[in-house]
Design a protein around this motif. Structure first.
Motif, short mmCIF file in Angstrom:
data_model
loop_
_atom_site.label_atom_id
_atom_site.label_comp_id
_atom_site.label_asym_id
_atom_site.label_seq_id
_atom_site.Cartn_x
_atom_site.Cartn_y
_atom_site.Cartn_z
N VAL A 151 13.04 1.40 1.63
CA VAL A 151 11.60 1.17 2.07
C VAL A 151 10.71 2.14 1.77
O VAL A 151 11.26 3.35 1.30
N ARG A 152 9.46 1.99 1.74
CA ARG A 152 8.50 2.84 1.40
C ARG A 152 7.23 3.23 2.10
O ARG A 152 7.07 2.11 2.58
N PHE A 153 6.63 4.23 2.12
CA PHE A 153 5.27 4.21 2.76
C PHE A 153 4.50 4.56 1.59
O PHE A 153 4.92 5.61 0.77
N ALA A 154 3.61 4.04 1.35
CA ALA A 154 2.81 4.11 0.31
C ALA A 154 1.14 4.34 0.57
O ALA A 154 0.22 3.44 0.20
N PRO A 155 0.66 5.39 1.03
CA PRO A 155 -0.51 5.82 1.37
C PRO A 155 -1.47 6.08 0.29
O PRO A 155 -0.87 6.67 -0.80
N ILE B 6 2.75 7.85 -3.64
CA ILE B 6 1.26 8.01 -3.52
C ILE B 6 0.23 7.19 -4.26
O ILE B 6 0.60 7.09 -5.28
N GLU B 7 -0.44 6.29 -3.70
CA GLU B 7 -1.20 5.43 -4.27
C GLU B 7 -2.55 5.79 -4.66
O GLU B 7 -3.63 5.41 -3.85
N ASP B 8 -2.79 6.50 -5.83
CA ASP B 8 -3.97 7.16 -6.06
C ASP B 8 -4.71 6.76 -7.24
O ASP B 8 -5.22 7.39 -8.07
N THR C 184 -5.15 -1.99 -10.64
CA THR C 184 -5.63 -2.23 -9.32
C THR C 184 -4.33 -2.00 -8.38
O THR C 184 -3.27 -2.01 -8.66
N TYR C 185 -4.82 -1.86 -6.99
CA TYR C 185 -3.75 -1.65 -5.96
C TYR C 185 -2.59 -2.61 -6.14
O TYR C 185 -1.44 -2.46 -6.22
N HIS C 186 -2.98 -3.74 -6.25
CA HIS C 186 -2.27 -5.02 -6.20
C HIS C 186 -1.32 -4.95 -7.33
O HIS C 186 0.25 -5.06 -6.98
N PHE D 249 6.99 -3.09 5.04
CA PHE D 249 6.38 -2.86 6.19
C PHE D 249 5.11 -2.37 6.26
O PHE D 249 5.08 -1.23 5.36
N ARG D 250 4.08 -3.12 6.35
CA ARG D 250 2.84 -2.50 6.22
C ARG D 250 1.72 -3.16 7.19
O ARG D 250 2.33 -4.08 7.91
N GLY D 251 0.51 -2.58 7.29
CA GLY D 251 -0.24 -3.14 8.23
C GLY D 251 -0.88 -4.55 8.08
O GLY D 251 -0.75 -5.00 7.06
N1 GLU Z 1 -2.04 1.95 -0.62
C1 GLU Z 1 -2.03 1.11 0.51
C2 GLU Z 1 -2.49 1.88 1.71
O1 GLU Z 1 -3.35 2.74 1.72
C3 GLU Z 1 -0.48 0.76 0.73
C4 GLU Z 1 -0.40 -0.68 1.35
C5 GLU Z 1 1.08 -1.13 1.41
O2 GLU Z 1 1.67 -0.52 2.13
O3 GLU Z 1 1.27 -1.86 0.41
O4 GLU Z 1 -2.51 1.32 2.98
#
Ligand code: GLU
Length: 521
Positions: A28-32, A64-66, A217-219, A235-237
């Protein structure tokens, strides 16, 4: 079975070795996005990913999604990592020191990978170059607004001929790359919400996946990375749920198997309204600085979000991270908004203090913590009472009463730690003090009983009660004000009270007798 894919980029000397796992390992990942501090919502997402990974003996990745470089906040990534680690979330793979075989874990360092991946979609006809100018797009938007329609791209460049494309390329017309968004009729099988259905192409034109500046882009980056990093569960918001259809279409276009998705509901105030600053829409650091334990915050978040057998939070109790991960069940995560009640957070903090006092090891660590806190609070005080037994007994007394350990060094409790030096009174004789010490040594140490004992003593010795109280307050704290004397005695505990009175007998009464003599003269 491992499939090893090498991407050797001509323009870059880097060789990315990407392992695509088709094993059963949960990843799993957390991708802030590093656009600010970690908030409670972010912590909740990271936490549920982490609990799931640990429950399944899997791996927790930090990515890290930058890619939106305009929103970057310097230092945010480091702060984010610090907050996660403080909360007890261990990162198995991630940027820098965390390592892992699927890096780099910072998207801005993966741009070549995205450009390489998008070729697959251009080649199989699921993506196309769009040469529309900003001006044209702006006109489209304005027209839609005027006609009271949802502004969306009209997919014009989908229909360019090979010849037209080549002409644009020869002229070096700037372009972005768009993804052909088809209807998606199948419902998403959301691990938390069950079957949900969104048809994105009803509301959107073909989305940009690579921008004119060649950044994804993000997607697009999100899908490519989840696949290449062998992520098995996302798992995300819930705010991302609507994008999941788009992501599933991208997986389909690549011919990749998508991960499983679960969306976490909104976090709201106790009354169901939007999360306010006071109730939690604030950085994790704020909670940390206020004196909350990481465990309290973690229990607070999961008690609102669910994911555990019903009995788990029916009794007030704080659970360790390993207890939580052991019992965690994603199917039990609530799909209705998670209501946060700040009073519950305070309860968890109190319960945690009690729990720490139950084990010798954690109690010793807590005593050390308090010792440091006292030293920090009174850096110039030479007469501090740092006796371990004293600190232990104060902690024991405080266990049912304190929300924060740091409350122990609040100014009104200074008498606990700063030993009085200025005892200076003329109303008690040495004999009286000695008698009082004897009585107190035998007394039961609770506020009510001590009050009675002191009243009896004042009658017996014919000293006015308020005068006795004033003397004792001075002897025990060196202060003129503070909590009631009996209460102060209860907090200080028998040993310290007796010791402080004996100190007065040794040093203080001499002063008082000298004073008496002075007064008589
Ligand atoms: N970078 C997205 C965010 O800041 C991540 C969303 C996702 O987990 O796909 O929330």
């Amino acid at each position: 079975m491992h499939l090893i894919k090498r991407i050797i980029n001509k323009s870059s000397p880097h060789i990315f070795i990407i392992k695509r796992l088709s094993s059963s390992e949960v990843r799993v990942r957390f991708a802030p996005s590093p656009t600010g501090y970690l908030h409670l919502g972010g912590l909740r997402t990271a936490l549920y990913n982490y609990l799931y990974a640990k429950n399944q003996n899997g791996k927790f990745l930090l990515r890290i999604e930058d890619t939106d470089q305009t929103r970057l906040v310097p230092g945010a990534m480091e702060a984010l990592i610090e907050d996660l680690q403080w909360a007890g979330i261990d990162i198995d793979e991630g940027p820098g020191k965390f390592g892992g075989n699927y890096g780099p874990y910072i998207q801005s360092q993966r741009t070549k990978i995205y450009l390489d991946s998008v070729k697959t979609l251009l080649d199989n006809g699921t993506a196309y170059r769009c040469f529309c100018t900003e001006r044209r797009l702006d006109l489209l938007r304005k027209e839609a607004v005027r006609a009271r329609q949802i502004p969306k791209y009209d997919n014009k460049c989908r229909h360019l001929t090979e010849k037209q494309i080549n002409e644009h390329l020869a002229k070096q017309t700037p372009f972005c790359i768009r993804f052909k968004l088809d209807d998606y009729e199948e419902p998403i099988n959301d691990l938390i919400y069950g079957s949900v259905h969104h048809n994105v192409s009803d509301n959107e034109g073909d989305p940009v996946i690579i921008k004119t500046d060649q950044f994804p882009t993000y997607h697009f980056a999100n899908v490519v990375d989840d696949h290449l990093m062998a992520v098995t569960h996302v798992f995300r918001g819930v705010e991302w749920q609507i994008s999941t259809t788009k992501h599933l279409l991208l997986y389909k276009a690549f011919g990749w198997q998508p991960p499983k998705f679960g969306h976490l509901p909104l976090l709201v105030n106790a009354d169901g309204t939007k999360l306010s600053k006071r109730q939690g829409d604030i950085g994790i650091k704020h909670f940390r600085d206020k004196g909350y334990f990481p465990t309290s915050l973690v229990n607070y978040v999961v008690s609102a979000g669910g994911g555990f057998p019903h009995e788990q939070f029916s009794k007030p109790k704080v659970y360790s991270m390993s207890e939580l991960s052991e019992k965690f069940n994603i199917e039990k995560v609530n799909s209705h908004p998670s209501r946060l009640n700040p009073l519950v957070l305070d309860d968890f903090n109190r319960l945690h203090i009690i729990k720490l006092l139950e084990s010798e090891t954690s109690k010793t660590a807590l005593v050390e913590n308090v010792t440091n806190l006292i030293k920090e609070t009174y850096p110039n005080e030479s007469n501090l009472d740092l006796n371990t037994n004293h600190i232990r007994s104060v902690l024991q007394w405080s266990a049912q009463r304190l929300t924060f350990v740091k409350d122990l060094t609040s100014p009104k409790l200074s008498f606990l730690w700063v030993k009085p030096t200025n005892f200076n009174q003329k109303d008690l004789t040495t004999d009286q003090l000695e008698t009082l010490v004897k009585i107190i040594t035998k007394a039961e140490f609770n506020k009510d009983n001590l009050n009675n004992v002191l009243k009896d003593f004042s009658k017996q010795e014919n000293i006015k009660f308020p005068v006795l109280m004033k003397c004792l307050r001075s002897a025990l704290s060196g202060l003129k004000e503070g909590p009631g004397v009996a209460e102060m005695m209860e907090i200080l505990g028998q040993q310290v009270v007796v010791q402080r009175l004996k100190d007065v007998l040794e040093n203080g009464t001499k002063t008082s007798e000298t004073k008496k003599a002075e007064n008589a003269a």
